[in-house]
Design a protein around this motif. Structure first.
Motif, PDB file in Angstrom:
ATOM      1  N   VAL A  40      -2.231 -11.834  -5.360  1.00  0.00           N
ATOM      2  CA  VAL A  40      -1.767 -10.457  -5.467  1.00  0.00           C
ATOM      3  C   VAL A  40      -0.451 -10.372  -6.204  1.00  0.00           C
ATOM      4  O   VAL A  40      -0.271  -9.555  -7.091  1.00  0.00           O
ATOM      5  CB  VAL A  40      -1.636  -9.830  -4.060  1.00  0.00           C
ATOM      6  N   SER A  41       0.492 -11.249  -5.859  1.00  0.00           N
ATOM      7  CA  SER A  41       1.821 -11.105  -6.436  1.00  0.00           C
ATOM      8  C   SER A  41       2.007 -11.845  -7.751  1.00  0.00           C
ATOM      9  O   SER A  41       2.774 -11.412  -8.595  1.00  0.00           O
ATOM     10  CB  SER A  41       2.875 -11.592  -5.427  1.00  0.00           C
ATOM     11  N   ALA A  42       1.281 -12.943  -7.930  1.00  0.00           N
ATOM     12  CA  ALA A  42       1.563 -13.790  -9.086  1.00  0.00           C
ATOM     13  C   ALA A  42       1.210 -13.126 -10.403  1.00  0.00           C
ATOM     14  O   ALA A  42       1.977 -13.175 -11.354  1.00  0.00           O
ATOM     15  CB  ALA A  42       0.801 -15.107  -8.952  1.00  0.00           C
ATOM     16  N   SER A  43       0.058 -12.476 -10.487  1.00  0.00           N
ATOM     17  CA  SER A  43      -0.345 -11.874 -11.755  1.00  0.00           C
ATOM     18  C   SER A  43       0.529 -10.691 -12.146  1.00  0.00           C
ATOM     19  O   SER A  43       1.044 -10.638 -13.250  1.00  0.00           O
ATOM     20  CB  SER A  43      -1.815 -11.455 -11.683  1.00  0.00           C
ATOM     21  N   VAL A  51       5.008   0.619  -9.921  1.00  0.00           N
ATOM     22  CA  VAL A  51       4.238   0.929  -8.717  1.00  0.00           C
ATOM     23  C   VAL A  51       4.954   2.046  -7.984  1.00  0.00           C
ATOM     24  O   VAL A  51       6.139   2.314  -8.223  1.00  0.00           O
ATOM     25  CB  VAL A  51       4.099  -0.302  -7.790  1.00  0.00           C
ATOM     26  N   LEU A  52       4.231   2.715  -7.103  1.00  0.00           N
ATOM     27  CA  LEU A  52       4.835   3.745  -6.280  1.00  0.00           C
ATOM     28  C   LEU A  52       5.478   3.131  -5.041  1.00  0.00           C
ATOM     29  O   LEU A  52       5.052   2.072  -4.570  1.00  0.00           O
ATOM     30  CB  LEU A  52       3.788   4.776  -5.848  1.00  0.00           C
ATOM     31  N   ALA A  53       6.492   3.793  -4.517  1.00  0.00           N
ATOM     32  CA  ALA A  53       7.135   3.331  -3.292  1.00  0.00           C
ATOM     33  C   ALA A  53       6.174   3.494  -2.121  1.00  0.00           C
ATOM     34  O   ALA A  53       5.325   4.397  -2.118  1.00  0.00           O
ATOM     35  CB  ALA A  53       8.412   4.136  -3.035  1.00  0.00           C
ATOM     36  N   PRO A  54       6.268   2.624  -1.125  1.00  0.00           N
ATOM     37  CA  PRO A  54       5.394   2.767   0.049  1.00  0.00           C
ATOM     38  C   PRO A  54       5.555   4.125   0.705  1.00  0.00           C
ATOM     39  O   PRO A  54       6.600   4.770   0.625  1.00  0.00           O
ATOM     40  CB  PRO A  54       5.873   1.639   0.974  1.00  0.00           C
ATOM     41  N   THR A  60       0.502   1.842   2.270  1.00  0.00           N
ATOM     42  CA  THR A  60       0.196   1.688   0.852  1.00  0.00           C
ATOM     43  C   THR A  60       0.185   3.063   0.188  1.00  0.00           C
ATOM     44  O   THR A  60      -0.500   3.980   0.663  1.00  0.00           O
ATOM     45  CB  THR A  60      -1.182   1.023   0.682  1.00  0.00           C
ATOM     46  N   PRO A  61       0.943   3.257  -0.903  1.00  0.00           N
ATOM     47  CA  PRO A  61       0.994   4.574  -1.544  1.00  0.00           C
ATOM     48  C   PRO A  61      -0.291   4.873  -2.306  1.00  0.00           C
ATOM     49  O   PRO A  61      -0.995   3.953  -2.745  1.00  0.00           O
ATOM     50  CB  PRO A  61       2.182   4.453  -2.494  1.00  0.00           C
ATOM     51  N   SER A 203      -0.809  -2.752   3.622  1.00  0.00           N
ATOM     52  CA  SER A 203       0.648  -2.670   3.476  1.00  0.00           C
ATOM     53  C   SER A 203       1.235  -4.064   3.279  1.00  0.00           C
ATOM     54  O   SER A 203       0.772  -5.047   3.856  1.00  0.00           O
ATOM     55  CB  SER A 203       1.273  -2.033   4.721  1.00  0.00           C
ATOM     56  N   GLY A 204       2.259  -4.132   2.465  1.00  0.00           N
ATOM     57  CA  GLY A 204       2.943  -5.390   2.229  1.00  0.00           C
ATOM     58  C   GLY A 204       2.399  -6.182   1.060  1.00  0.00           C
ATOM     59  O   GLY A 204       3.003  -7.180   0.657  1.00  0.00           O
TER      60      GLY A 204
END
Length: 285
Positions: A40-43, A51-54, A60-61, A203-204
């Motif tokens: 999820v984070s690496a790409s 991205v939108l703020a939570p 998840t926004p 979330s997260g």
């Protein structure tokens, strides 16, 4: 399963995206990179897409459309859908891709956002790689299995809350394995169906859930003119249009695109990617 044509969407469980798919062959071929350790984070980190703020409580926004007041922009989106149990249908010759449609987008120079399931990337890795390496397109996550994240979602099988994050992460791993170098941190719920439990479960992960405000109605459609008119009637500045690019379930979509694009341009619209609209909404440029 493809959602039939409808003109309205609900607030939480919007009219669903079809089990549709899109792609085109990669003439260059080439080796694929190794799977990312943190899919999820690496790409996304490579290009820092907006991205939108939570939401409240870290939910998840959810993004439905861009600003209405920043000019005539519109984003066309296409879902590359394939469920975990549709492999035999593909093996029997059913096309979950539509290379001619992608060719039309390239010929018309129309940027687009492709929401791709991991199962589709497994089935069509060369096409996934081609889309992922073409700067005209951006590729985002549409789950691995295309199983619904809520109950009663257009007849789709459901996935339990305990498996939702795993399904999303598995999709990113499949996209990376297929050769998509920078899958974006955007997620489209299968069928467009979600609730607070689903938003809380994801979330997260740093994702923005992407919906839409214009249903094209191309699923199972045989009247391209009617679909074209539905899109033209629905588009507003900042709109996100959901369309399908599987030849077997949405055979008119290429024709619709070839009609809609020049007409919207005549009306002063500029085609952008979802990331452009999210950037405009969140203050990124």
């Amino acid at each position: 399963m493809v959602i039939p044509r409808l003109r309205h969407i609900t607030t939480v469980c919007a009219l669903g995206a079809a089990l549709a798919a899109c792609g085109t062959a990669d003439p260059a071929g080439g080796a694929r990179p190794a799977p990312a350790k943190s899919p999820v984070s690496a790409s996304p980190s490579a290009s820092h897409p907006p991205v939108l703020a939570p939401g409240p409580g870290g939910l998840t926004p959810v993004f439905e459309h861009g600003p209405r007041s920043l000019g005539k922009t519109v984003a066309l989106t296409f879902d590359a859908d394939m469920t975990s149990d549709e492999g035999p249908r593909a093996a029997a010759g059913e096309h979950f891709d539509n290379p001619d449609l992608i060719g039309a987008l390239r010929a018309l120079k129309v940027p687009a956002t492709i929401f791709m399931t991991g199962r589709w990337a497994d089935e069509y890795p060369t096409e996934a790689r081609s889309l992922g390496h073409d700067p005209l397109f951006e590729v985002a996550n549409h789950s691995y299995s295309h199983y619904a994240f809520t109950d009663d979602c257009y007849g789709l099988p459901t996935i339990g809350a305990g498996n939702m994050r795993t399904d999303v992460e598995r999709a990113y791993a499949s996209l990376h394995q297929a050769g998509v170098p920078h899958a974006l941190p955007y997620f489209r719920f299968p069928g467009g169906c979600y609730d607070k439990r689903a938003l809380r479960t994801l979330s997260g992960l740093g994702l923005t859930a992407v919906q839409w405000d214009v249903v094209s109605g191309d699923a199972f459609a045989t009247d391209a003119d009617a679909v074209t008119q539905q899109v033209l009637d629905g588009v507003k500045p900042g709109s996100v249009v959901i369309m399908h690019c599987t030849l077997s379930a949405a055979p008119t979509t290429e024709q619709v695109v070839r009609a809609v694009v020049p007409e919207l341009r005549r009306r002063g619209y500029r085609f952008v990617k979802v990331s452009d609209l999210i950037g405009a909404s969140s203050g990124h440029r």
